[in-house]
Write an enzyme that holds these catalytic residues in place. Sequence first.
Site, PDB file in Angstrom:
ATOM      1  N   HIS A   1       1.021  -1.291   0.035  1.00 45.79           N
ATOM      2  CA  HIS A   1       0.097   0.110  -0.151  1.00 45.79           C
ATOM      3  C   HIS A   1       1.056   1.253  -0.001  1.00 45.79           C
ATOM      4  O   HIS A   1       1.105   1.877   1.022  1.00 45.79           O
ATOM      5  CB  HIS A   1      -0.981  -0.011   1.273  1.00 45.79           C
TER       6      HIS A   1
ATOM      7  N   SER B   1       7.039   5.982   2.055  1.00 40.74           N
ATOM      8  CA  SER B   1       7.650   4.512   2.066  1.00 40.74           C
ATOM      9  C   SER B   1       8.356   4.306   0.688  1.00 40.74           C
ATOM     10  O   SER B   1       9.442   3.690   0.909  1.00 40.74           O
ATOM     11  CB  SER B   1       6.918   3.676   2.647  1.00 40.74           C
TER      12      SER B   1
ATOM     13  N   GLU C   1      -0.040   0.176  -5.635  1.00 36.32           N
ATOM     14  CA  GLU C   1      -0.860   1.329  -5.011  1.00 36.32           C
ATOM     15  C   GLU C   1      -2.139   1.365  -6.034  1.00 36.32           C
ATOM     16  O   GLU C   1      -2.225   1.075  -7.235  1.00 36.32           O
ATOM     17  CB  GLU C   1      -0.150   2.782  -5.340  1.00 36.32           C
TER      18      GLU C   1
ATOM     19  N   ASP D   1       0.367  -1.574   4.702  1.00 34.89           N
ATOM     20  CA  ASP D   1       0.201  -0.261   5.465  1.00 34.89           C
ATOM     21  C   ASP D   1      -1.151   0.415   4.773  1.00 34.89           C
ATOM     22  O   ASP D   1      -1.213   1.400   4.240  1.00 34.89           O
ATOM     23  CB  ASP D   1       1.485   0.770   4.960  1.00 34.89           C
TER      24      ASP D   1
HETATM   25  C1  LIG Z   1      -1.418   4.856   4.745  1.00 35.24           C
HETATM   26  S1  LIG Z   1      -1.338   5.114   2.860  1.00 35.24           S
HETATM   27  C2  LIG Z   1       0.354   4.542   2.526  1.00 35.24           C
HETATM   28  C3  LIG Z   1       1.463   5.119   2.910  1.00 35.24           C
HETATM   29  C4  LIG Z   1       2.943   4.768   2.588  1.00 35.24           C
HETATM   30  N1  LIG Z   1       2.712   3.511   2.672  1.00 35.24           N
HETATM   31  C5  LIG Z   1       3.936   5.590   3.308  1.00 35.24           C
HETATM   32  O1  LIG Z   1       4.146   4.963   4.482  1.00 35.24           O
HETATM   33  O2  LIG Z   1       4.243   6.497   2.831  1.00 35.24           O
HETATM   34  C6  LIG Z   1      -2.187   3.738   2.300  1.00 35.24           C
HETATM   35  C7  LIG Z   1      -2.333   3.746   0.620  1.00 35.24           C
HETATM   36  O3  LIG Z   1      -2.880   2.528   0.422  1.00 35.24           O
HETATM   37  C8  LIG Z   1      -3.593   2.709  -0.863  1.00 35.24           C
HETATM   38  N2  LIG Z   1      -4.639   1.555  -0.822  1.00 35.24           N
HETATM   39  C9  LIG Z   1      -5.764   1.560  -0.673  1.00 35.24           C
HETATM   40  N3  LIG Z   1      -6.256   0.330  -0.709  1.00 35.24           N
HETATM   41  C10 LIG Z   1      -5.232  -0.392  -1.371  1.00 35.24           C
HETATM   42  C11 LIG Z   1      -5.127  -1.629  -1.859  1.00 35.24           C
HETATM   43  N4  LIG Z   1      -6.193  -2.688  -1.703  1.00 35.24           N
HETATM   44  N5  LIG Z   1      -4.009  -2.117  -2.689  1.00 35.24           N
HETATM   45  C12 LIG Z   1      -3.030  -1.051  -2.583  1.00 35.24           C
HETATM   46  N6  LIG Z   1      -3.228   0.197  -2.337  1.00 35.24           N
HETATM   47  C13 LIG Z   1      -4.421   0.483  -1.635  1.00 35.24           C
HETATM   48  C14 LIG Z   1      -4.460   4.352  -0.547  1.00 35.24           C
HETATM   49  O4  LIG Z   1      -4.760   4.767  -1.774  1.00 35.24           O
HETATM   50  C15 LIG Z   1      -3.099   4.892   0.027  1.00 35.24           C
HETATM   51  O5  LIG Z   1      -2.210   5.646  -0.932  1.00 35.24           O
END
Ligand SMILES: C[S@@+](CC[C@H](N)C(=O)[O-])C[C@H]1O[C@@H](n2cnc3c(N)ncnc32)[C@H](O)[C@@H]1O
Length: 286
Positions: free
Chosen positions: A45, A102, A120, A166
């Site tokens: 994520h 990240s 993502e 995440d």
């Molecule tokens: C908390 S943020 C991520 C922050 C990032 N990991 C960081 O530490 O900088 C969660 C992300 O997951 C994405 N997202 C939501 N559902 C998802 C899925 N099923 N698969 C992949 N990405 C997803 C959202 O669009 C968002 O950008």
Amino acid sequence: MPIAMNYRHIYHAGNFADIAKHVALLYCLEALKRKESAFFALDSHAGRGFYDLQAAEAAKSGEAERGIQRLIEKSIGDAALAGYFSAIRARRGKRLARYPGSPALIAGSLRLQDRALFVELMPAEARASMREIESLGRVRTEIGDGYAALKAFLPPDERRGLVLIDPPYESLDELKTMLQAFADAYRRWPSGTYLMWYPLRSATQRSLVHARFEALRIPKMLYADLAVHPDDAGVGLAGSGLIMVNPPYGADDFLQRAYEVIHGAVAAAGAGYVEVARLTPELMAK
Ligand SMILES: C[S@@+](CC[C@H](N)C(=O)[O-])C[C@H]1O[C@@H](n2cnc3c(N)ncnc32)[C@H](O)[C@@H]1O
């Protein structure tokens, strides 16, 4: 799978939860570099590469202001966070203009032989990541579902590495989905290091999260919880928690010390707590 349309990490980038997660992530990446052999990192994520802390969204939430900007102001000289400050390019007496997500932190840690995959769901975020990321190692960004990627890309050929899970916790089922995806990934790749983030909202919810992970009966699980508001403060997020599976040597002591520094700088009038401990032993009894 419904697209998480509401969640936008730009409101939260550089808040205390991002700091706690990224300090732990960088520690694991550094540990992987203690050996010459290649490693693989999967960020399920991923979000984008960098977040503009001067953007209207960041200013509106004020989360980076109360998080990373305050931490730089108060604790830039602290040895426990030296690696983190260097990775995010923080400078004494200077405000940070952009905060690395990240993928940028992982990409910045790769050597020529290493490889990373960032997944993502939101196309705009993924495309930003593709544009922004530079790395010595090989990196790839995919638009798609991070849970499906855990199935598709583990175990990696390298047989060493880490997985960051995440999710945004927009859905009530997110914890259940994450636990299932992790348990399945672990069955296929039990030697990887896994980092999984969860929000801390109340003492009851925290105990439930710990109990659900413990019930998986997987050895070598560490939890690292950092709360900066009292449980009953009525704020959305009282704290930030991480489960680390197969933590690198020294992680317990390092996280305890690092989280105490973060807590000292950003907690509201000393509210909250730091708790780093083992959730499961080195070996599970049969
Ligand atoms: C908390 S943020 C991520 C922050 C990032 N990991 C960081 O530490 O900088 C969660 C992300 O997951 C994405 N997202 C939501 N559902 C998802 C899925 N099923 N698969 C992949 N990405 C997803 C959202 O669009 C968002 O950008």
